[in-house]
Every structure is written in structure tokens, then in C-alpha cells.
Write an enzyme that holds these catalytic residues in place. Structure first.
Site, PDB file in Angstrom:
ATOM      1  N   ILE A   4     -25.879  62.898  81.886  1.00  0.00           N
ATOM      2  CA  ILE A   4     -25.413  61.540  81.931  1.00  0.00           C
ATOM      3  C   ILE A   4     -25.229  61.095  80.321  1.00  0.00           C
ATOM      4  O   ILE A   4     -25.652  61.542  79.490  1.00  0.00           O
ATOM      5  CB  ILE A   4     -26.636  60.693  82.278  1.00  0.00           C
ATOM      6  CG1 ILE A   4     -27.805  60.790  81.455  1.00  0.00           C
ATOM      7  CG2 ILE A   4     -27.032  60.994  83.966  1.00  0.00           C
ATOM      8  CD1 ILE A   4     -28.992  59.604  81.902  1.00  0.00           C
ATOM      9  N   LEU A  46     -29.427  66.057  82.005  1.00  0.00           N
ATOM     10  CA  LEU A  46     -29.366  65.280  83.085  1.00  0.00           C
ATOM     11  C   LEU A  46     -27.720  64.953  83.478  1.00  0.00           C
ATOM     12  O   LEU A  46     -27.179  64.794  84.375  1.00  0.00           O
ATOM     13  CB  LEU A  46     -29.953  64.089  83.347  1.00  0.00           C
ATOM     14  CG  LEU A  46     -31.368  64.306  83.739  1.00  0.00           C
ATOM     15  CD1 LEU A  46     -32.118  62.722  83.617  1.00  0.00           C
ATOM     16  CD2 LEU A  46     -31.548  64.601  85.191  1.00  0.00           C
ATOM     17  N   GLY A  60     -34.248  71.075  50.547  1.00  0.00           N
ATOM     18  CA  GLY A  60     -33.904  72.252  50.046  1.00  0.00           C
ATOM     19  C   GLY A  60     -34.543  73.605  50.800  1.00  0.00           C
ATOM     20  O   GLY A  60     -33.982  74.359  50.753  1.00  0.00           O
ATOM     21  N   ASN A  61     -35.637  73.118  51.316  1.00  0.00           N
ATOM     22  CA  ASN A  61     -36.218  74.373  52.128  1.00  0.00           C
ATOM     23  C   ASN A  61     -35.543  74.498  53.455  1.00  0.00           C
ATOM     24  O   ASN A  61     -35.395  75.457  54.157  1.00  0.00           O
ATOM     25  CB  ASN A  61     -37.556  73.904  52.559  1.00  0.00           C
ATOM     26  CG  ASN A  61     -38.710  74.710  51.259  1.00  0.00           C
ATOM     27  OD1 ASN A  61     -39.501  73.849  50.923  1.00  0.00           O
ATOM     28  ND2 ASN A  61     -38.524  76.087  51.403  1.00  0.00           N
ATOM     29  N   SER A  62     -34.848  73.321  53.930  1.00  0.00           N
ATOM     30  CA  SER A  62     -34.045  73.451  55.401  1.00  0.00           C
ATOM     31  C   SER A  62     -32.927  74.508  55.217  1.00  0.00           C
ATOM     32  O   SER A  62     -32.425  74.708  54.377  1.00  0.00           O
ATOM     33  CB  SER A  62     -33.331  72.188  55.376  1.00  0.00           C
ATOM     34  OG  SER A  62     -34.047  70.845  55.525  1.00  0.00           O
ATOM     35  N   HIS A 112     -27.600  70.218  59.375  1.00  0.00           N
ATOM     36  CA  HIS A 112     -27.834  69.173  58.724  1.00  0.00           C
ATOM     37  C   HIS A 112     -27.296  69.469  56.993  1.00  0.00           C
ATOM     38  O   HIS A 112     -27.244  68.720  56.200  1.00  0.00           O
ATOM     39  CB  HIS A 112     -28.878  68.365  58.770  1.00  0.00           C
ATOM     40  CG  HIS A 112     -30.077  68.821  58.263  1.00  0.00           C
ATOM     41  ND1 HIS A 112     -31.183  69.515  59.169  1.00  0.00           N
ATOM     42  CD2 HIS A 112     -30.649  68.953  56.893  1.00  0.00           C
ATOM     43  CE1 HIS A 112     -31.859  69.942  58.262  1.00  0.00           C
ATOM     44  NE2 HIS A 112     -31.835  69.674  56.731  1.00  0.00           N
ATOM     45  N   ASP A 170     -29.440  71.716  65.832  1.00  0.00           N
ATOM     46  CA  ASP A 170     -29.700  71.743  64.154  1.00  0.00           C
ATOM     47  C   ASP A 170     -29.462  73.101  63.600  1.00  0.00           C
ATOM     48  O   ASP A 170     -30.090  73.513  62.619  1.00  0.00           O
ATOM     49  CB  ASP A 170     -30.849  71.044  63.468  1.00  0.00           C
ATOM     50  CG  ASP A 170     -30.751  70.546  62.160  1.00  0.00           C
ATOM     51  OD1 ASP A 170     -29.474  70.721  61.594  1.00  0.00           O
ATOM     52  OD2 ASP A 170     -31.681  69.998  61.756  1.00  0.00           O
TER      53      ASP A 170
END
Length: 353
Positions: free
Chosen positions: A269, A267, A203-205, A92, A123
Site C-alpha cells: 500500500i 502490505l 565515516g564508519n558507515s 547513504h 540501506d
């Protein structure tokens, strides 16, 4: 005889309590305790000083491996994966962009970087510096299976654009399953997450959650949101993707340019949430079944409504994703579904996402 009892018992009692301090054994309890307090105080100071030194050493060792990543629209953090210039971050953070400006802890001059690949389902993403500078330091990633609740950890990154910031906390829990929002996230359901009390802010991401051995134990990804605060983050509840998963995904991207083995159960699907007569979520309707996939082999077909996986009730597509997040491809379990008003439970061997 009563007159002599105190003279005999007092020194004996004092000696029993203060064997290591006979000179202080004068029959005065208050004076006897003073050396103990004085000895304990410097020990506490030494312990605090040792802990402070440990923090500073970890910061000196690891912070040069944590970078700031700036795209056109997003700002986040990243961790140097190898000395060739590969940097791992959150999907992200990179979004739909291909080119980035990366600032290392030791330089204010941004370096250009290009997206290698993004894997929104977990992510995670990898970007590569166009030119790796001399002395680029790769981080050391821990085996996240060894992460323990109560461990002291430091979160390093660029919260709110404040590059090379460090916050401190502990590992609050392990094995959490969380689902990101699509606003500011990828909407992915992430399993086996590390929960921490270290402050995690925008911002830590993509940065680093680090133990006192200077090893990255996770990549901070999101903070919990308190429904009572609207969109405000709940203080002290942040989540990081465990380092072992980071190594698995990033390693494949670096080697092959894509993820070839996700390690995420499925699964196979396409489904959607259905509601009952009271408009309450009541299961996941199967919209499409992949040929040869787990559901296909178990006999599920379009129109079936999944209501259970293993021992977990399934009411929404999110609850199904969360149940699968704790499983592994190849694992055997059961699926409960309804067809034509009848409920059936079948065995299934989970596939891969």
C-alpha cells in the site's frame, strides 16, 4: 587434651586447603596464600596477551578488506565482497552519485569505482572497482544467526576520514528494529539489526563489524541519537546491518545488477499518518492499494485507516514499517483497520516490498 587439639587440626586444615602445595603448609595462612597469588598473576597476564594477539590477528586478516569510499559529497567505508572488485557499502554513502574514489588499507593511491546498484530500502549498495588490483582480499561474511550478545567485536572503517581505524566493543543486542533519519540516512526502517558498544562515528558507515574469528558479522550503519544532546550521538549505541542480509542483497546486485528478492515484508500500500481530534497520531490512512498485493487480497481499500498489525498497535507510518520489518513475505498475520467508523480485523498474507 585441649592443649593438643590445635597441633592435630592445624596441619589437617592446611592440607585440606592446600593439597597441591604441601611444602607451604607451615601453619601460616598468609604465607600459604602467596604462591596462589603469584600463580594467578601470570595466568591473567597470559590471558590478556592472548586476547591482544587475537585482536591483532583479526586486524591483520580483515583490515585489508575494508576500504574508504569518497564521493563528491560523502565519505564512508566499504567491505571488499569479492576479488573481482565488488565492494559493499551503505546506500547513504553512495547517495545519488555514480563514480567514486576508493582507497584500500594497503595503498594511499585512490582507485576509481562505479556504482553497480543501490538499494535504499535496506540501506545497502555495491560499487565495483574499474580495475581490481592484484592481491585484493575479499572479506568472509558470517552467518549472523550465530551472533550472540556479549561477543567481542571490532568495528573497522574510516570514522571522520581517519582511514583504517579500529574500535572495540561487544554485541549489545540483536534483533533491533531502527528507523534512519533522512538527514544522513535513507529514511529506511531496518529490522534484525545488530547493536554494538563499539564506537560508530560518521565515516564508519559501510565498514565492517568483525568477530574474533575474522568474520564480518555486520555492516555498521548508524549510531543512536540522544534527544537530550540534540543531534549528538549517544555513546556506545551503534547499529549494524546483519551479515546474512548483506550477503543476500549484495549477492543479488552482483549477480543480477539489482535486487530481485528483498526478503522484506509489505502490505503493498501507499499510506500516510493520520491524527485524531487531539492531533495525536492515530493510524495509517491507505492512500493507494497495489492491484493483487497483500492488502488488496485482504479486502483493504483507499480510505481505510490501519490501526493494528498482528498484535502491534499502529499509529504512524513509521510504526507500520517497524512492525513489517520483523516479518517475512508470505507470513500470515492480521490487519485491524477502521472504515466508516467501524473497526474490522482481517487475515492477510504479507507480500514483498
Amino acid at each position: 587434651m585441649d592443649v593438643h587439639v590445635p597441633r592435630v587440626l592445624l596441619p589437617a586444615a592446611c592440607a585440606a586447603v592446600l593439597l597441591a602445595s604441601l611444602a607451604a603448609c607451615s601453619g601460616s595462612p598468609e604465607r600459604a596464600e602467596e604462591p596462589t597469588r603469584q600463580a594467578a598473576q601470570p595466568a591473567a597476564v597470559r590471558q590478556a596477551s592472548d586476547l591482544e594477539s587475537a585482536y591483532q590477528k583479526v586486524i591483520r586478516d580483515v583490515l585489508p578488506s575494508v576500504v574508504q569510499i569518497q564521493g563528491r559529497n560523502e565519505l564512508g567505508s566499504g567491505v571488499v565482497y569479492d576479488t573481482r572488485g565488488h565492494i559493499v557499502t551503505n546506500a547513504h554513502v553512495v547517495g545519488d552519485e555514480k563514480r567514486f574514489q576508493v582507497t584500500t588499507a594497503n595503498s594511499e593511491d585512490p582507485l576509481s569505482a562505479t556504482l553497480v546498484a543501490s538499494y535504499p530500502q535496506q540501506d545497502l549498495a555495491v560499487v565495483k572497482l574499474d580495475r581490481a588490483p592484484r592481491g585484493l582480499r575479499a572479506a568472509t561474511f558470517a552467518d549472523s544467526a550465530n551472533v550472540q550478545v556479549g561477543q567481542i567485536v571490532l568495528a573497522m572503517g574510516s570514522p571522520l576520514g581517519l582511514a583504517s581505524s579500529v574500535t572495540q566493543g561487544i554485541v549489545s543486542a540483536t534483533g533491533r528494529t531502527v528507523t534512519e533519519g533522512r538527514s544522513g540516512g535513507t529514511g529506511a526502517t531496518l529490522g534484525n539489526m545488530v547493536q554494538t558498544s563499539a564506537a560508530i562515528n560518521p565515516g564508519n558507515s559501510g565498514g565492517a563489524l568483525v568477530n574474533l574469528d575474522g568474520q564480518v558479522v555486520g555492516v555498521p550503519t548508524l549510531a543512536a541519537v540522544d534527544p537530550n544532546l540534540g543531534s549528538g550521538a549517544a555513546p556506545g549505541i551503534g547499529f549494524a546491518i546483519p551479515s546474512s542480509m548483506v550477503k543476500t542483497i549484495a549477492g543479488q546486485i552482483v549477480k543480477d545488477g539489482k535486487v530481485t528478492d528483498s526478503g522484506r515484508a509489505a502490505l503493498n500500500i501507499t499510506g500516510r499518518t493520520v491524527v485524531n481530534d487531539d492531533y495525536q497520531p492515530a493510524g495509517v490512512a491507505v492512500v493507494d492499494v497495489a492491484d493483487g498485493g497483500a492488502a488488496d487480497k485482504a479486502g483493504l481499500r483507499t480510505g481505510d485507516v490501519i490501526t493494528g498489525l498482528g498484535g502491534t498497535d499502529i499509529t504512524t507510518i513509521t510504526s507500520l514499517a517497524e512492525a513489517l520489518a520483523g516479518a517475512r513475505p508470505g507470513q500470515r498475520t492480521t490487519v485491524t483497520y477502521s472504515r466508516d467508523g467501524r473497526s474490522t480485523t482481517v487475515d492477510v498474507t504479507l507480500g514483498e516490498q
